[in-house]
Structures are given as structure tokens and as C-alpha cells.
Design a protein around this motif. Structure first.
Motif, PDB file in Angstrom:
ATOM      1  N   ARG A 170       0.826  -1.209   0.000  1.00 26.43           N
ATOM      2  CA  ARG A 170       0.000   0.000   0.000  1.00 26.43           C
ATOM      3  C   ARG A 170       0.863   1.264   0.000  1.00 26.43           C
ATOM      4  O   ARG A 170       1.631   1.493   0.923  1.00 26.43           O
ATOM      5  CB  ARG A 170      -0.897  -0.019   1.229  1.00 26.43           C
ATOM      6  CG  ARG A 170      -1.944   1.069   1.261  1.00 26.43           C
ATOM      7  CD  ARG A 170      -2.824   0.938   2.472  1.00 26.43           C
ATOM      8  NE  ARG A 170      -3.560  -0.301   2.512  1.00 26.43           N
ATOM      9  CZ  ARG A 170      -4.685  -0.537   1.866  1.00 26.43           C
ATOM     10  NH1 ARG A 170      -5.194   0.384   1.091  1.00 26.43           N
ATOM     11  NH2 ARG A 170      -5.311  -1.686   1.987  1.00 26.43           N
ATOM     12  N   LEU A 215      -6.101   4.154  -0.908  1.00 29.30           N
ATOM     13  CA  LEU A 215      -7.147   3.135  -0.987  1.00 29.30           C
ATOM     14  C   LEU A 215      -7.247   2.644  -2.423  1.00 29.30           C
ATOM     15  O   LEU A 215      -7.100   3.428  -3.365  1.00 29.30           O
ATOM     16  CB  LEU A 215      -8.492   3.713  -0.542  1.00 29.30           C
ATOM     17  CG  LEU A 215      -8.550   4.254   0.884  1.00 29.30           C
ATOM     18  CD1 LEU A 215      -9.919   4.876   1.159  1.00 29.30           C
ATOM     19  CD2 LEU A 215      -8.247   3.165   1.889  1.00 29.30           C
ATOM     20  N   TRP A 251      -7.349   8.601  -0.728  1.00 24.71           N
ATOM     21  CA  TRP A 251      -6.402   8.362   0.361  1.00 24.71           C
ATOM     22  C   TRP A 251      -7.124   8.429   1.697  1.00 24.71           C
ATOM     23  O   TRP A 251      -8.014   9.262   1.879  1.00 24.71           O
ATOM     24  CB  TRP A 251      -5.294   9.410   0.348  1.00 24.71           C
ATOM     25  CG  TRP A 251      -4.396   9.333  -0.854  1.00 24.71           C
ATOM     26  CD1 TRP A 251      -4.661   9.795  -2.102  1.00 24.71           C
ATOM     27  CD2 TRP A 251      -3.093   8.756  -0.904  1.00 24.71           C
ATOM     28  NE1 TRP A 251      -3.594   9.540  -2.928  1.00 24.71           N
ATOM     29  CE2 TRP A 251      -2.615   8.913  -2.214  1.00 24.71           C
ATOM     30  CE3 TRP A 251      -2.270   8.149   0.039  1.00 24.71           C
ATOM     31  CZ2 TRP A 251      -1.363   8.463  -2.618  1.00 24.71           C
ATOM     32  CZ3 TRP A 251      -1.017   7.707  -0.351  1.00 24.71           C
ATOM     33  CH2 TRP A 251      -0.569   7.861  -1.667  1.00 24.71           C
ATOM     34  N   LEU A 252      -6.736   7.576   2.628  1.00 25.61           N
ATOM     35  CA  LEU A 252      -7.232   7.600   4.001  1.00 25.61           C
ATOM     36  C   LEU A 252      -6.170   8.280   4.853  1.00 25.61           C
ATOM     37  O   LEU A 252      -5.055   7.775   4.987  1.00 25.61           O
ATOM     38  CB  LEU A 252      -7.492   6.182   4.518  1.00 25.61           C
ATOM     39  CG  LEU A 252      -7.851   6.070   5.994  1.00 25.61           C
ATOM     40  CD1 LEU A 252      -9.169   6.768   6.288  1.00 25.61           C
ATOM     41  CD2 LEU A 252      -7.916   4.608   6.420  1.00 25.61           C
ATOM     42  N   ALA A 287      -8.521   0.877   6.351  1.00 32.66           N
ATOM     43  CA  ALA A 287      -8.318   1.026   4.899  1.00 32.66           C
ATOM     44  C   ALA A 287      -8.875  -0.186   4.162  1.00 32.66           C
ATOM     45  O   ALA A 287      -9.560  -0.042   3.149  1.00 32.66           O
ATOM     46  CB  ALA A 287      -6.839   1.215   4.587  1.00 32.66           C
ATOM     47  N   GLU A 301     -12.235  -0.252   1.549  1.00 32.47           N
ATOM     48  CA  GLU A 301     -12.084  -0.675   0.154  1.00 32.47           C
ATOM     49  C   GLU A 301     -13.175  -1.649  -0.272  1.00 32.47           C
ATOM     50  O   GLU A 301     -13.471  -1.756  -1.452  1.00 32.47           O
ATOM     51  CB  GLU A 301     -10.716  -1.333  -0.052  1.00 32.47           C
ATOM     52  CG  GLU A 301      -9.598  -0.350  -0.039  1.00 32.47           C
ATOM     53  CD  GLU A 301      -8.241  -1.015  -0.118  1.00 32.47           C
ATOM     54  OE1 GLU A 301      -7.300  -0.332  -0.516  1.00 32.47           O
ATOM     55  OE2 GLU A 301      -8.110  -2.204   0.223  1.00 32.47           O
TER      56      GLU A 301
END
Length: 133
Positions: free
Chosen positions: A37, A54, A87-88, A112, A116
Motif C-alpha cells: 500500500r 485506498l 487516500w485515508l 483502509a 475498500e
């Protein structure tokens, strides 16, 4: 006993866990990959932030934001779009122990993954009122 970290130490700790960490010139920002990631981190006086990409697109932004808003435990989390990717982002406390940092990081990774996933039986998008689609 776990030692306490300030924001700069938190980023150094994180850099040891990232694949191919790349620092900004001032040492305030860090990019790399946490496992598979992509991740971005930045140091602020009031605490570091960590963003995880994500594997969803812009179409899922509304669902992700609503999920975060409805989750009491996600008060320090947000979602943002950059370059067509979601993005988280999490704001971490300015001072925390290594154990707390590790647990919060695992929690963010789990969140995350949860964000998703598309809900099963998700209804198809409806056409706009008045359209003939």
C-alpha cells in the motif's frame, strides 16, 4: 516499557517499516509503501499524519466519507482525493508510545481494508430524475 515518541521520532519509526522510503528535503514528509500500500506521512508540531492509498476510485469517495462520518472511532480520520486516487488520512497524537503507535497503525490499515470493500448487494446507480436512461 515502551518509549514515547515525538512527531519527528514517529516519522523515523515509520520510515523503518516502509519499503523504499523517500524523505522530502526538510525531513518533514515521507513517502513509500507499507506492504503493498502506497503511504505518505508528514510531520506537524501538533502531531504527524499518515495517508494510505485506498484501492478505490473517485466513484467510491462519497461512500468512504459517509462511512468515516458514521464511525465514532474514526474521529481522527479523513479521506481526500489526489490525482484521481482516494487516500485515508489519519492524524496521530503528538506524543505517543511505540506500542500505541503500532496499534494505531494496525487500526488504520484495517480501516483502509474495510473501506475498500464494496457493500454486498449494493444497488446499481439510479438514473437522474427526468432522464430516459
Amino acid at each position: 516499557m515502551s518509549k514515547a515518541f515525538d512527531p519527528a521520532q514517529t516519522l523515523r519509526w515509520l520510515s523503518r517499516r516502509l519499503a523504499s522510503p523517500q524523505w522530502s528535503q526538510g525531513g518533514l514528509a515521507l513517502e513509500g509503501a507499507l506492504g503493498e500500500r502506497p503511504a505518505r506521512a508528514r510531520r506537524f508540531d501538533d502531531g504527524p499524519t499518515l495517508a494510505l492509498r485506498l484501492e478505490t476510485g473517485e466513484d467510491d469517495a462519497r461512500r468512504v466519507c459517509l462511512s468515516l462520518a458514521a464511525t465514532e472511532e474514526a474521529l481522527d480520520d479523513a479521506a481526500y482525493l489526489a490525482g484521481g486516487r482516494l487516500w485515508l488520512l489519519r492524524r496521530y497524537p503528538p506524543c505517543l508510545t511505540e506500542t500505541e503507535l503500532e496499534l494505531l497503525l494496525k487500526q488504520q490499515l484495517a480501516l483502509a481494508q474495510l473501506l475498500e470493500r464494496k457493500p454486498e448487494g449494493q444497488a446499481a446507480a439510479r438514473p437522474l430524475p427526468g432522464s430516459y436512461a
